[in-house]
Enzyme design. Structure first.
Site, PDB file in Angstrom:
ATOM      1  NE  ARG A 197      -3.161  -2.734   2.598  1.00 47.50           N
ATOM      2  CZ  ARG A 197      -4.461  -2.912   2.725  1.00 47.50           C
ATOM      3  NH1 ARG A 197      -5.261  -1.891   2.836  1.00 47.50           N
ATOM      4  NH2 ARG A 197      -4.966  -4.130   2.747  1.00 47.50           N
ATOM      5  CB  SER A 211     -19.094 -13.249  14.069  1.00 51.44           C
ATOM      6  OG  SER A 211     -18.507 -12.230  13.293  1.00 51.44           O
ATOM      7  CB  SER A 218     -17.182  -1.216   3.885  1.00 48.23           C
ATOM      8  OG  SER A 218     -16.219  -2.218   4.161  1.00 48.23           O
ATOM      9  CB  THR A 255     -18.336   5.597  12.204  1.00 52.02           C
ATOM     10  OG1 THR A 255     -17.134   6.353  12.243  1.00 52.02           O
ATOM     11  CG2 THR A 255     -18.974   5.765  10.836  1.00 52.02           C
ATOM     12  CE  LYS A 311     -16.352   3.990   7.296  1.00 50.07           C
ATOM     13  NZ  LYS A 311     -15.564   4.027   8.549  1.00 50.07           N
ATOM     14  CB  THR A 358      -8.602   5.729  25.043  1.00 52.86           C
ATOM     15  OG1 THR A 358      -7.960   6.348  23.935  1.00 52.86           O
ATOM     16  CG2 THR A 358     -10.109   5.856  24.882  1.00 52.86           C
ATOM     17  CB  THR A 386      -9.102  -4.895   2.009  1.00 54.21           C
ATOM     18  OG1 THR A 386      -7.989  -4.242   2.639  1.00 54.21           O
ATOM     19  CG2 THR A 386     -10.367  -4.126   2.320  1.00 54.21           C
TER      20      THR A 386
END
Length: 405
Positions: free
Chosen positions: A21, A137, A189, A245, A248, A277, A363
């Site tokens: 990449r 899942s 996606s 999210t 996006k 965090t 991916t």
């Protein structure tokens, strides 16, 4: 061991496979989306048209969103000041969670630093903390969901993608009293296909299972207020957890879950990915609030995007450029070869001023390499013609197969 040599050899393998990449050095320009300046062109900086952004509606350029973020910086400064538990809960965070709970018709919401973290932390916490829990899942689930489930060390079963019968068969084989979570996405996606949410809810409810729906590629884009596919289909109340999210369609940064007050409090209290965090900057939360409120009342962006998707598909069909059929806003143009896929995107960038990243293994599965196109309301007819004309030229140059009308 020569660590540097080992790592170099592995990177070279990626290059040989066509899967290495390379990041384009892009500078987004306010008010010019989807145009940007690319600083990594061979001849020096130049203008490009971006065709692979997940800022699906251009809300990252919306003047009201930018004004809200600037105002929040003037009021609160740059950072949150720490973790939410110690010093970082800002009033904008509280407002944002209230806005998200309302968007999804839930009692509560909880924000995270990214969609990846919200999946990893929430699924990991629920599956690990609920005794003897098993997670079912979908085979197409995102890496963040897979990592969260793996991190939980709970029993996991992977059911066939979007296959209600396989899910039912697996649930039927489990102890009826065993805690269960069915985890899946609404819009996937890479292929752009949509889950049978109602049917999954029917099966899960019949077996006493919780449902966990990832709507990251749907929030803002579907439903009368942008609540996602579940809102469009009137199913939000049947889902235990809706995850989304802010990075996006809402145009900023962050992730979240919306669920019951008890479930959100449970995750807030036990999820290490939340507890340890630093919180989102107040300006980011303020921008998200403004974006969500705007898309709750405005259909203009969604309708314009749907029209752009239709137009692009129509022009691809005219030239026989093969693209995967689906009912979403994602247009995967199929190449099927990693080297050619990378070469095509390099050529588009250098010769046509078109930026689109190659989507290669891991991916997507080997042999399904593609260009993942995401038309926005701000892409013009001229942008579409420029892209399709360039692809038509490349399909002939690379001797790639064309779709038969």
């Amino acid at each position: 061991m020569n660590y540097e040599a080992f790592m170099s050899s592995k990177l070279e393998e990626l290059r040989d496979e066509g899967n290495y990449r390379v990041f384009a050095d892009l500078e987004r320009r306010r008010g010019s989306f989807p145009k940007a300046t690319c600083h990594s062109l061979e001849g020096g900086p130049g203008d490009v048209t971006v065709w692979c952004s997940n800022d699906y509606l251009g809300m990252g350029q919306n003047p009201a969103v930018l004004a809200a973020m600037k105002d929040a910086i003037d009021r609160c400064g740059a950072g949150a000041g720490g973790t939410r538990n110690i010093s970082g809960t800002n009033h904008f965070h509280v407002e944002l969670e209230t806005e998200l709970a309302d968007l999804h018709g839930k009692d509560s919401a909880l924000i995270f630093t990214s969609g990846y973290v919200s999946n990893w932390a929430s699924l990991g916490t629920l599956a690990s903390r609920i005794p003897n829990c098993v997670v079912l899942s979908d085979a197409g689930n995102h890496a963040s969901m897979i990592e969260g489930i793996r991190h939980s060390r709970a029993e996991k079963q992977v059911f066939k993608h979007n296959d209600t019968e396989d899910l039912n068969r697996r649930l039927s084989a489990l102890d009826p009293g065993q805690p269960k979570i069915v985890a899946f996405e609404s819009v996937y996606s890479m292929d752009g296909d949509i889950a049978p949410i109602k049917e999954f809810c029917d099966v899960a409810e019949a077996h006493g299972a919780m449902t966990y729906l990832d709507e990251v590629h749907a929030v803002g884009l579907y439903g009368p207020r942008g609540g996602g596919v579940a809102e469009r289909e009137g199913l939000m109340d049947r889902l235990t957890v809706i995850e989304g999210t802010l990075g996006k369609a809402f145009g900023v940064l962050g992730g979240y879950i919306a669920a019951s007050t008890t479930l959100c409090d449970f995750v807030r209290s036990f999820a290490s990915g939340f507890i340890f965090t630093t919180a989102l900057p107040p300006a980011v939360a303020a921008g998200a609030i403004t974006s969500i409120r705007h898309l709750k009342t405005s259909d203009a962006e969604r309708l314009a995007q749907h029209e752009r998707v239709r137009r692009l598909r129509e022009r691809l069909d005219h030239f026989g450029i093969p693209h995967m059929r689906n009912e979403s806003h994602i247009v995967p143009v199929m190449v099927g070869d990693p080297v050619k896929c990378k070469w095509i995107t390099d050529w588009l960038l250098e010769n046509a001023g078109i930026y689109v990243q190659p989507i290669n293994y891991p991916t997507v599965p080997r042999g399904t390499e593609r260009l993942r196109l995401t038309p926005s309301p701000l892409h013009t007819d001229g942008d579409i013609e420029q892209l399709v004309d360039a692809l038509n030229q490349l399909w002939s140059q690379c001797a790639l197969s064309r779709a038969v009308a």
